[in-house]
Write a protein that holds these residues in place. Structure first.
Motif, mmCIF file in Angstrom:
data_model
loop_
_atom_site.group_PDB
_atom_site.id
_atom_site.type_symbol
_atom_site.label_atom_id
_atom_site.label_comp_id
_atom_site.label_asym_id
_atom_site.label_seq_id
_atom_site.Cartn_x
_atom_site.Cartn_y
_atom_site.Cartn_z
ATOM 1 N N MET A 162 0.841 -1.191 0.000
ATOM 2 C CA MET A 162 0.000 0.000 0.000
ATOM 3 C C MET A 162 0.880 1.245 0.000
ATOM 4 S SD MET A 162 -3.023 -0.851 2.706
ATOM 5 C CE MET A 162 -1.900 -0.640 4.072
ATOM 6 N N GLU A 163 0.546 2.181 -0.842
ATOM 7 C CA GLU A 163 1.231 3.470 -0.845
ATOM 8 C C GLU A 163 0.387 4.452 -0.030
ATOM 9 O OE1 GLU A 163 2.971 4.775 -4.636
ATOM 10 O OE2 GLU A 163 2.115 2.940 -5.487
ATOM 11 N N LEU A 164 0.890 4.794 1.156
ATOM 12 C CA LEU A 164 0.091 5.568 2.109
ATOM 13 C C LEU A 164 -0.273 6.951 1.580
ATOM 14 C CD1 LEU A 164 1.842 4.608 5.471
ATOM 15 C CD2 LEU A 164 -0.265 3.705 4.500
ATOM 16 N N ASP A 165 0.553 7.489 0.662
ATOM 17 C CA ASP A 165 0.232 8.823 0.151
ATOM 18 C C ASP A 165 -0.781 8.786 -0.992
ATOM 19 O OD1 ASP A 165 2.016 7.512 -1.466
ATOM 20 O OD2 ASP A 165 3.064 9.331 -2.107
ATOM 21 N N LYS A 166 -1.194 7.582 -1.399
ATOM 22 C CA LYS A 166 -2.177 7.461 -2.484
ATOM 23 C C LYS A 166 -3.407 6.674 -2.023
ATOM 24 C CE LYS A 166 1.369 7.584 -6.094
ATOM 25 N NZ LYS A 166 2.015 6.837 -7.206
ATOM 26 N N MET A 167 -3.749 6.828 -0.760
ATOM 27 C CA MET A 167 -4.884 6.079 -0.205
ATOM 28 C C MET A 167 -6.203 6.609 -0.767
ATOM 29 S SD MET A 167 -3.516 3.849 1.870
ATOM 30 C CE MET A 167 -4.627 3.361 3.173
ATOM 31 N N ASP A 168 -7.082 5.687 -1.150
ATOM 32 C CA ASP A 168 -8.388 6.044 -1.701
ATOM 33 C C ASP A 168 -9.445 5.295 -0.901
ATOM 34 O OD1 ASP A 168 -10.724 6.379 -3.134
ATOM 35 O OD2 ASP A 168 -9.789 6.110 -5.089
ATOM 36 N N GLU A 169 -10.384 6.040 -0.301
ATOM 37 C CA GLU A 169 -11.415 5.385 0.532
ATOM 38 C C GLU A 169 -12.250 4.385 -0.253
ATOM 39 O OE1 GLU A 169 -13.333 9.111 -1.112
ATOM 40 O OE2 GLU A 169 -11.382 8.572 -0.266
ATOM 41 N N ASN A 170 -12.322 4.523 -1.587
ATOM 42 C CA ASN A 170 -13.113 3.593 -2.397
ATOM 43 C C ASN A 170 -12.462 2.230 -2.538
ATOM 44 O OD1 ASN A 170 -15.252 5.453 -3.022
ATOM 45 N ND2 ASN A 170 -13.775 6.534 -4.324
ATOM 46 N N ASP A 171 -11.203 2.118 -2.121
ATOM 47 C CA ASP A 171 -10.512 0.827 -2.144
ATOM 48 C C ASP A 171 -10.784 0.023 -0.876
ATOM 49 O OD1 ASP A 171 -9.367 1.369 -4.598
ATOM 50 O OD2 ASP A 171 -7.531 2.219 -3.732
ATOM 51 N N TRP A 172 -11.549 0.604 0.052
ATOM 52 C CA TRP A 172 -11.774 -0.039 1.350
ATOM 53 C C TRP A 172 -13.264 -0.184 1.618
ATOM 54 C CZ3 TRP A 172 -7.499 -1.645 4.098
ATOM 55 C CH2 TRP A 172 -6.264 -1.174 3.629
ATOM 56 N N LYS A 173 -13.613 -1.208 2.376
ATOM 57 C CA LYS A 173 -15.017 -1.435 2.728
ATOM 58 C C LYS A 173 -15.120 -1.783 4.214
ATOM 59 C CE LYS A 173 -14.787 -6.307 1.388
ATOM 60 N NZ LYS A 173 -15.307 -7.391 0.544
ATOM 61 N N TYR A 174 -16.289 -1.527 4.765
ATOM 62 C CA TYR A 174 -16.551 -1.843 6.178
ATOM 63 C C TYR A 174 -16.424 -3.357 6.390
ATOM 64 C CZ TYR A 174 -19.113 -2.288 10.598
ATOM 65 O OH TYR A 174 -19.479 -2.586 11.887
ATOM 66 N N HIS A 175 -15.711 -3.740 7.451
ATOM 67 C CA HIS A 175 -15.470 -5.166 7.724
ATOM 68 C C HIS A 175 -16.119 -5.613 9.032
ATOM 69 C CE1 HIS A 175 -13.173 -8.884 7.105
ATOM 70 N NE2 HIS A 175 -12.941 -8.886 8.397
#
Length: 489
Positions: free
Chosen positions: A1-14
């Motif tokens: 993971m590149e922390l400076d290119k984080m996109d919330e759409n790449d993550w979902k509630y778990h």
């Protein structure tokens, strides 16, 4: 993971617990665990970014330096602290809010520190090459697997009925759950396959917070706290059936629900008893500590099989760590008061006694080298408190069993090809991975609350006389081979 290119759409509630919220990456096998605060603190976070970082680092240190040594490195994934862009965290909080259970929304996600714990996503393991059949992952919160025998126990019932079984009456009486779970941890920790099978059946029947099943990373079976919704057991069997079509000379899709369930439980029992090494079987614990009088399992039904756990199994390591609680909360509380009084007189001693960490080799040594007799010192008292805290973590941990269906042909450890025998009377082959999660250190100052809760649970159980509350499930049929609970009603 590149922390400076984080996109919330790449993550979902778990999912989430009492203290943290977890999101998973949609492609990578990674999860982020973020702290939560009471909703009233949402505008003014109760700690600085540095304090939040230290809190999460303490979780990593406790897991990697203390619990890893007690439970075995092969079972532990400690993860690492990451510092996330604040805008990403804020957008992520907005995105997942509508997916959160209503009863969890009394707390909000920490959007100020940017700190999170990054861990592997154990619900979608990458054990082998991807197959057309997604992996299964079973999460079990086994709870405490022994009865106390401390001389400090004031109520005799505590030496006969386990904490979990008594706590069920208290939870139903207070409306936390509509029905009582008939699962008993002592049956699971017994090492006897019949009792373990019996325990897992009850976990499936009434999972509460103690049992979940994931398929390809998606939760397909769990309970909702306070909900009266009936579990869709037929849906679960529909999910499980493709994994168990080939066992026991049944290469067809007409397996009974009972056969699917039995095969699934058998695979799970095998995973919990396996350790990957040649560990021997432990000595049987005393009868008084290995049977709970509230369990519906009939002792006379044990016809064969050992009573005890292989010493390299996950359940054995968890049980040994739980049993660091040698005094029970009733015997420990006076020692806590001794430490507390000492700290009031000498506040700077908190650092030397490592009350809030650091959780390093020195902390582990204090815990492991505690004298057997109380010499009246604060050092003895703090060592017993540290032991109790580690035991409480082990009593509250989760086991993750990942099952990846093996192909018809696979290689074993020495490179020999092994062909699955479709006609053999055993469940289908799986590649198995067992891990332990939820290894946070328990706060030093939680001990008085633990004593009060213990007293409430015991008095509630004695008051209700151990009777089944209205709406609880009736006992299962006495015959071991009769499984009626999965038939549609």
């Amino acid at each position: 993971m590149e922390l400076d290119k984080m996109d919330e759409n790449d993550w979902k509630y778990h999912g989430e617990g009492n203290k943290s919220l977890v999101v998973s990456h949609v492609q990578l096998s990674r999860v982020l665990r973020l702290l939560k605060y009471p909703a009233e603190d949402s505008e003014n976070p109760p700690q600085t970014a540095e304090q939040a970082f230290r809190q999460i680092q303490n979780i990593v240190d406790f897991s990697s330096n203390v619990m890893s040594s007690l439970l075995g490195e092969k079972f532990i994934h400690s993860g690492e602290v990451v510092k996330l862009p604040l805008e990403f965290v804020r957008q992520l909080s907005i995105k997942v809010q509508h997916q959160r259970p209503v009863w969890r929304c009394d707390k909000v996600m920490d959007i100020y520190s940017g700190c999170a714990l990054c861990l592997p996503n154990l619900t979608s393991p990458a054990l082998h090459q991807p197959t057309h059949t997604p992996p299964l992952c079973i999460e079990i919160k086994p709870k405490c697997g022994f009865l106390p025998s401390s001389k400090h126990v004031s109520k005799d019932i505590k030496t006969k009925v386990c904490r979990f079984c008594m706590h069920q009456h208290y939870k139903v009486a207070n409306g936390k759950w509509k029905r009582r779970s008939l699962y008993c941890p002592l049956d699971l920790f017994s090492g006897n396959r019949q009792r373990m099978h019996f325990a897992i059946r009850h976990l499936i029947e009434e999972p509460q917070n103690n049992f979940k099943i994931f398929k390809g990373g998606q939760c397909i079976y769990s309970s909702k706290e306070g909900s009266d919704d009936s579990l869709d057991l037929n849906s679960l069997l529909h999910h499980l059936r493709p994994y168990f079509m080939y066992g026991n000379n049944r290469i067809n899709c007409h397996m009974t629900s009972k056969a699917v369930l039995n095969d699934f439980i058998q695979v799970l029992v095998n995973a919990l008893l396996s350790g990957g090494g040649g560990g021997g079987v432990t000595d049987r614990r005393g009868e008084g500590r290995s049977f709970c009088e509230a369990s519906l399992f009939n002792r006379e039904r044990i016809r064969h099989g050992s009573q005890g756990l292989p010493s390299d199994s996950v359940l054995f390591r968890i049980l040994q760590t739980q049993m660091l609680d040698t005094l029970d909360i009733e015997g420990l509380h006076p020692l806590y008061r001794r430490v507390e009084q000492h700290l009031q007189d000498f506040p700077k001693e908190r650092t030397r006694l490592q009350i809030e960490g650091p959780y390093n080799e020195g902390f582990l040594e204090k815990l492991q080298k505690c004298p057997t007799e109380d010499d009246g010192s604060v050092e003895y008292a703090v060592s017993k408190v540290h032991q109790y805290r580690a035991a409480m973590t082990a009593k509250d941990c989760s086991i993750m069993v990942a099952l990846v269906p093996s192909g018809e042909e696979e290689e074993d450890d020495d490179g020999q090809r092994r062909f699955r025998d479709f006609l053999s009377p055993r469940p289908p082959a799986f590649s198995c991975s067992v891990s332990i999660l939820d290894l946070d250190p328990k706060p030093f100052d939680s001990i008085p609350r633990q004593l009060r809760l213990d007293q409430k649970i015991v008095s509630c159980y004695l008051r209700t006389g151990g009777a089944l509350p209205n709406g609880s499930l009736p006992p299962l049929p006495g015959r071991e081979d009769c499984t009626l609970l999965f038939h549609p009603v």
